[in-house]
Design a protein around this motif. Structure first.
Motif, PDB file in Angstrom:
ATOM      1  N   TYR A 114       0.829  -1.215   0.000  1.00  0.00           N
ATOM      2  CA  TYR A 114       0.000   0.000   0.000  1.00  0.00           C
ATOM      3  C   TYR A 114       0.864   1.266   0.000  1.00  0.00           C
ATOM      4  O   TYR A 114       0.636   2.196  -0.752  1.00  0.00           O
ATOM      5  N   TYR A 115       1.818   1.301   0.916  1.00  0.00           N
ATOM      6  CA  TYR A 115       2.506   2.561   1.198  1.00  0.00           C
ATOM      7  C   TYR A 115       3.874   2.697   0.536  1.00  0.00           C
ATOM      8  O   TYR A 115       4.426   3.794   0.510  1.00  0.00           O
ATOM      9  N   LYS A 127      -6.456   2.923   2.870  1.00  0.00           N
ATOM     10  CA  LYS A 127      -6.082   1.754   2.067  1.00  0.00           C
ATOM     11  C   LYS A 127      -7.073   1.533   0.929  1.00  0.00           C
ATOM     12  O   LYS A 127      -6.682   1.133  -0.175  1.00  0.00           O
ATOM     13  N   GLU A 183      -0.806   1.659  13.257  1.00  0.00           N
ATOM     14  CA  GLU A 183      -1.522   0.390  13.151  1.00  0.00           C
ATOM     15  C   GLU A 183      -1.001  -0.614  14.192  1.00  0.00           C
ATOM     16  O   GLU A 183      -1.789  -1.337  14.812  1.00  0.00           O
ATOM     17  N   LEU A 222       2.310   5.466   9.509  1.00  0.00           N
ATOM     18  CA  LEU A 222       1.011   4.789   9.452  1.00  0.00           C
ATOM     19  C   LEU A 222       1.124   3.367  10.014  1.00  0.00           C
ATOM     20  O   LEU A 222       0.204   2.886  10.684  1.00  0.00           O
ATOM     21  N   LEU A 259      -6.199   3.855  -1.805  1.00  0.00           N
ATOM     22  CA  LEU A 259      -5.005   3.400  -2.531  1.00  0.00           C
ATOM     23  C   LEU A 259      -5.310   2.238  -3.468  1.00  0.00           C
ATOM     24  O   LEU A 259      -4.502   1.899  -4.320  1.00  0.00           O
ATOM     25  N   ASN A 260      -6.477   1.624  -3.292  1.00  0.00           N
ATOM     26  CA  ASN A 260      -6.840   0.473  -4.122  1.00  0.00           C
ATOM     27  C   ASN A 260      -7.988   0.758  -5.078  1.00  0.00           C
ATOM     28  O   ASN A 260      -8.552  -0.163  -5.668  1.00  0.00           O
ATOM     29  N   ILE A 319      -7.797   4.615   8.789  1.00  0.00           N
ATOM     30  CA  ILE A 319      -6.705   3.862   8.144  1.00  0.00           C
ATOM     31  C   ILE A 319      -7.248   2.963   7.024  1.00  0.00           C
ATOM     32  O   ILE A 319      -6.668   2.877   5.942  1.00  0.00           O
TER      33      ILE A 319
END
Lengths: 232, 232
Positions: free
Chosen positions: A57-58, B94, A71, A67, B97-98, B90
């Motif tokens: 993702y990052y 994600k 988490e 991030l 991002l997808n 969070i």
């Protein structure tokens, strides 16, 4: 080792300047913040697992690291991360983004002389775009480089794309860096040469087993030894 | 308008594919999560202020947006952001991002034909490196572009650097994009040409007052109209 290359790529973090030590310090801070919930060892392991899971993702860099710390904090506290710790994690990230650039001994001299001897120098680094650009500016090293390439990852295809873009053949390219996984093996695999300069701290994700004897490859202790290898 | 350029730069987000609408939807989600603490208007304003303040740390892109949502959540709840909301933020990041890449009508046809007519096409986009690379891959548009430049900002110096790097004179360069501030004005200021294609949603940070009559500039309603302008 073929010494005919005219292009030399340099990794940036922990090759030109210190980086990993800042991350390790931040990790220690993070472990202190959550010491009531888990041991430093447990926290470090949990953070690493989440970081690796989140790379897709990052990518690499400080924002993703922050991030992932958040988490991990959530996981370790069972969803009850305090506002105080959350604020500390965010501040820690901003501090990391503002760290001074501390050049590794001998870097400026080596770049100066390689440029003088006509080598075309390139930075090849991964991480957050803005962060890496700012570090380069602050480093004062920009003037030595013909090209700066900030990549999302350092796999064979990333190097191949860069060489195509620069119109350079792999046999004319030497890569210098502290990571066997990111700076050495992919470059050797596409037909380039590589010099490994181990740094005292390496992120576990960059570890590879001993690579043994390899062609077009050597390991040196300090960047200044490049002079001996290239005989400049 | 000078029609002699051979190089055309395209902004990506909201020029080649939809983007801003995803951010606006995420913002709405964010406002819902915190509706017990503040109105949507107050939350949107607070988030915007924090985003702009954080650009110097995080640059542009989704990771910085997520970190700014967390910071805004902390501010609005007076440091008592619940674990539940933090997790939702969070996850929202994600998801962003997808997101699938949804091409804007006419884009593939226009790129295909411009490439056919011999124009050299370049993507010039800001945001997170990995995210933009993945979007380009998913878009299926990579094959049309000679070069892809992901920049940390779109100011005059960023364009000047790109043109130097490509060895292109500003008068031979046309930039196409949805933001007057990022895609049009800096390019005109360094002597290039620009086409503005307004998108239905623009982030307030990209707003500029009406630019009036400008040389080397025109505005069109849809990317397909480029054909008429370039007479291809």
């Amino acid at each position: 080792m073929n010494l005919k290359f005219k292009w030399i790529g340099f990794d940036a973090d922990d090759t030109l300047w210190e980086n990993e030590s800042y991350f390790r310090e931040a990790e220690e801070e993070f472990c202190k913040m959550l010491k009531d919930y888990a041991t430093a060892e447990e926290l470090t392991k949990a953070l690493y697992d989440i970081e690796v899971k989140n790379i897709k993702y990052y990518g690499y860099g400080i924002k993703g690291f922050v991030l992932s710390m958040i988490e991990t904090g959530m996981q370790i506290t069972d969803g009850k991360l305090s506002g105080e710790v959350l604020e500390e994690i965010i501040s820690l990230g901003k501090e990391l983004l503002n760290k001074p650039v501390c050049l590794i001994d001998g870097v400026a001299e080596v770049l100066e002389s390689l440029k003088y001897w006509g080598y075309k120098l390139v930075v090849v680094t991964k991480g957050d775009l803005l962060d890496q650009e700012k570090k380069l500016q602050r480093s004062g090293l920009e003037k030595y480089f013909h090209h700066i390439e900030i990549v999302s990852d350092k796999q064979e295809e990333n190097y191949q794309k860069l060489l195509n873009h620069l119109d350079v053949k792999p046999k004319d390219f030497l890569m210098v860096g502290n990571s066997l996984k990111s700076d050495v093996l992919p470059v050797l695999n596409i037909g380039g040469s590589a010099i490994h300069i181990p740094f005292h701290t390496t992120w576990i994700h960059e570890h590879v087993e001993n690579v043994g004897e390899l062609d077009h490859f050597c390991e040196i202790k300090s960047i200044s030894e490049i002079h001996h290898i290239l005989s400049v």
